[in-house]
Design an enzyme around this catalytic site. Sequence first.
Site, PDB file in Angstrom:
ATOM      1  N   LEU A 132       0.805  -1.224   0.000  1.00 32.40           N
ATOM      2  CA  LEU A 132       0.000   0.000   0.000  1.00 32.40           C
ATOM      3  C   LEU A 132       0.834   1.268   0.000  1.00 32.40           C
ATOM      4  CD1 LEU A 132      -3.240   0.829   1.700  1.00 32.40           C
ATOM      5  CD2 LEU A 132      -1.278   2.179   2.471  1.00 32.40           C
ATOM      6  N   ASP A 159       0.318   8.795   1.606  1.00 34.31           N
ATOM      7  CA  ASP A 159       0.719  10.197   1.438  1.00 34.31           C
ATOM      8  C   ASP A 159       2.069  10.405   0.754  1.00 34.31           C
ATOM      9  OD1 ASP A 159      -1.309  10.145   3.296  1.00 34.31           O
ATOM     10  OD2 ASP A 159      -0.131  11.056   4.901  1.00 34.31           O
ATOM     11  N   GLN A 188       4.234   7.050   1.902  1.00 31.31           N
ATOM     12  CA  GLN A 188       3.835   6.163   2.984  1.00 31.31           C
ATOM     13  C   GLN A 188       3.669   4.771   2.383  1.00 31.31           C
ATOM     14  OE1 GLN A 188       2.517   6.917   6.666  1.00 31.31           O
ATOM     15  NE2 GLN A 188       4.488   7.751   6.049  1.00 31.31           N
ATOM     16  N   SER A 210       3.826  10.526   8.263  1.00 27.79           N
ATOM     17  CA  SER A 210       4.190  11.501   7.231  1.00 27.79           C
ATOM     18  C   SER A 210       5.091  12.627   7.729  1.00 27.79           C
ATOM     19  CB  SER A 210       2.930  12.095   6.623  1.00 27.79           C
ATOM     20  OG  SER A 210       2.312  11.101   5.854  1.00 27.79           O
ATOM     21  N   ARG A 241       0.592  15.590  14.045  1.00 26.77           N
ATOM     22  CA  ARG A 241       1.514  14.947  13.096  1.00 26.77           C
ATOM     23  C   ARG A 241       1.778  15.726  11.817  1.00 26.77           C
ATOM     24  NH1 ARG A 241      -2.945  11.237  13.618  1.00 26.77           N
ATOM     25  NH2 ARG A 241      -4.433  11.564  11.932  1.00 26.77           N
ATOM     26  N   ASP A 242       2.664  15.123  11.009  1.00 23.22           N
ATOM     27  CA  ASP A 242       2.976  15.516   9.637  1.00 23.22           C
ATOM     28  C   ASP A 242       3.719  16.851   9.554  1.00 23.22           C
ATOM     29  OD1 ASP A 242       1.389  13.270   9.297  1.00 23.22           O
ATOM     30  OD2 ASP A 242      -0.393  14.390   8.720  1.00 23.22           O
ATOM     31  N   GLU A 292      -4.832  17.122   8.579  1.00 29.44           N
ATOM     32  CA  GLU A 292      -3.668  16.293   8.284  1.00 29.44           C
ATOM     33  C   GLU A 292      -2.817  16.970   7.215  1.00 29.44           C
ATOM     34  OE1 GLU A 292      -4.795  11.787   9.327  1.00 29.44           O
ATOM     35  OE2 GLU A 292      -5.511  12.381   7.362  1.00 29.44           O
TER      36      GLU A 292
HETATM   37  C1  FRU Z   1      -2.832  10.985   6.154  1.00 33.10           C
HETATM   38  C2  FRU Z   1      -2.223  10.293   7.343  1.00 33.10           C
HETATM   39  C3  FRU Z   1      -1.230  11.204   8.054  1.00 33.10           C
HETATM   40  C4  FRU Z   1      -0.336  10.214   8.751  1.00 33.10           C
HETATM   41  C5  FRU Z   1      -0.244   9.108   7.744  1.00 33.10           C
HETATM   42  C6  FRU Z   1      -0.129   7.716   8.304  1.00 33.10           C
HETATM   43  O1  FRU Z   1      -3.294  10.107   5.197  1.00 33.10           O
HETATM   44  O2  FRU Z   1      -3.215   9.835   8.230  1.00 33.10           O
HETATM   45  O3  FRU Z   1      -1.825  12.149   8.890  1.00 33.10           O
HETATM   46  O4  FRU Z   1       0.898  10.755   9.065  1.00 33.10           O
HETATM   47  O5  FRU Z   1      -1.426   9.196   6.958  1.00 33.10           O
HETATM   48  O6  FRU Z   1      -0.017   6.793   7.260  1.00 33.10           O
END
Ligand code: FRU
Length: 504
Positions: free
Chosen positions: A45, A48, A64, A108, A167-168, A226
Amino acid sequence: MREWTTEERYRELKKEDLGLLKELHDQVRQSPWRCVFHVQPVTGLMGDTNGFSCFDGRWHLFYQWFPYGAVHGLKHWYHVSSTDLLTWKNEGLGIGPGEIYDDKGVFSGSGYPEGDILYLPFTGNHRDENWIRTPYQLLAYMTKDGIIHKQEEPLYGPVDGYTEHQRDPKMFYREEDGYYYYLLGVQNEEKKGKFLLMKSKQIQSGWQIAGELKIRGYEDFGFMVECPDLEKVGDQWLLLFSPQGLEPQGDEFHNIYNNTYLIGQMDFDHLEFIPEGRMKELDRGFDFYAAQCAGQKIWPDKAVMCAWFGVSDYSYPPANEDGYSGLQTMARILTIEDGELKQRPCEAAYSLKSDIVLNKKKGEKDVSGRMPKASVIEVKAVQGDVSLRLWCSEDRPGFTVKYDAADKALVIDKSGLINQLNTDYGTSRRVVLENGLKEMQIFADCSSIEIFVNDGEYVLSARVFPENTENGIYCEGEGAEISVYNAGTTVKDDFVIFPEQAEK
Ligand code: FRU
């Protein structure tokens, strides 16, 4: 698809699994929906866009990645690179989980190039034995030899006042005050989506909370934000983000989660973003999320953006059955012209066109033929209505693109395809074009379509999974010139799991 146990989902990538992954890759490669000019997961899979940047003369993009199947499991970063934003090379594993702070996933983050180093700040997803999550902001960095190192100490732990959803990090530097910043998407204790800015005088340490970034005129954004991204484009700032929980409004925000933007000014003294114009959707199609602009210092007046050609909590069963899921969109060049965002395909995309397979001149009523596996379709000099049926078959219209000149509405509709996906969120999307339709450039790659409208005014993207029998194309519109070209191949579907397998 079969059920995955937690243990299977949290399997860390190991060298001893190369044989197993090779088998999976062989299966994946057989899939009729494998693309030829998009970045797609080697196995498993893809989610991001991460760490997108220009460093040492190449574009680097990470995504990801869960290697073992088309499910959201233990996230790693996979690395690809390019010199033209279209021809991508598989580089193998970028960042894998560690023992503490990111033991349950390398989430991410972004790419920030400086000197001889590409900094890769990201979120470590830690869970304890009771499965309680703690997010950490971590730092990896790539040296010019392509080796990625991970700093042991986090940049910062969880910030009080927010839930586990923090996050991110998107990192940037601000010359005016000599601070590095990173912007996070967070959820506050009232379960509202917010932005949080952190700052430091150096990248590796010394991080402190700068504060919440307020957006003038907006209280909050759904229940979570996100993948935020803040870019200076010319004299204005562009704030990209993926808010979760927006309500549909008119023709907009119909996907389960949307990816939006604001153009405006940044007031760093008061930590406020002052929008110039309203919040809009970055892409008006069905499958687009977590867009990120490349960290780059070469083009101050433009940004380069890629996104996940998919959305969390959607599923793409046809490809999932083949052992993979997800795609990255084509790279888009962003500019702000007269206060409006323009999104154009990257320069190299124009070289995708090879032989012409269908041509309808102005004045001719219609043409029909065979839909190539991968194509570029140009619709030019539009006057009046236009109607395209892509991947149509004897008894189905396929994916339709229709422009009605009377109400200036462009409508895409996927309900005429055999494989129906995520239909709870509607099967058509509509954009009213203030100045009418002038032209469209359409990139269709085996299981995807990206429609650029009016030289970058709008883009509409969709994943499609046509069956063998869905191989026709029909174009109608007396007042337009329509040409269909075969498209070339720019991604090599080679088996690269670890960097040492990458082509030299
Ligand atoms: C967005 C998300 C991010 C996170 C990542 C985990 O799609 O949920 O916020 O860092 O995917 O895979």
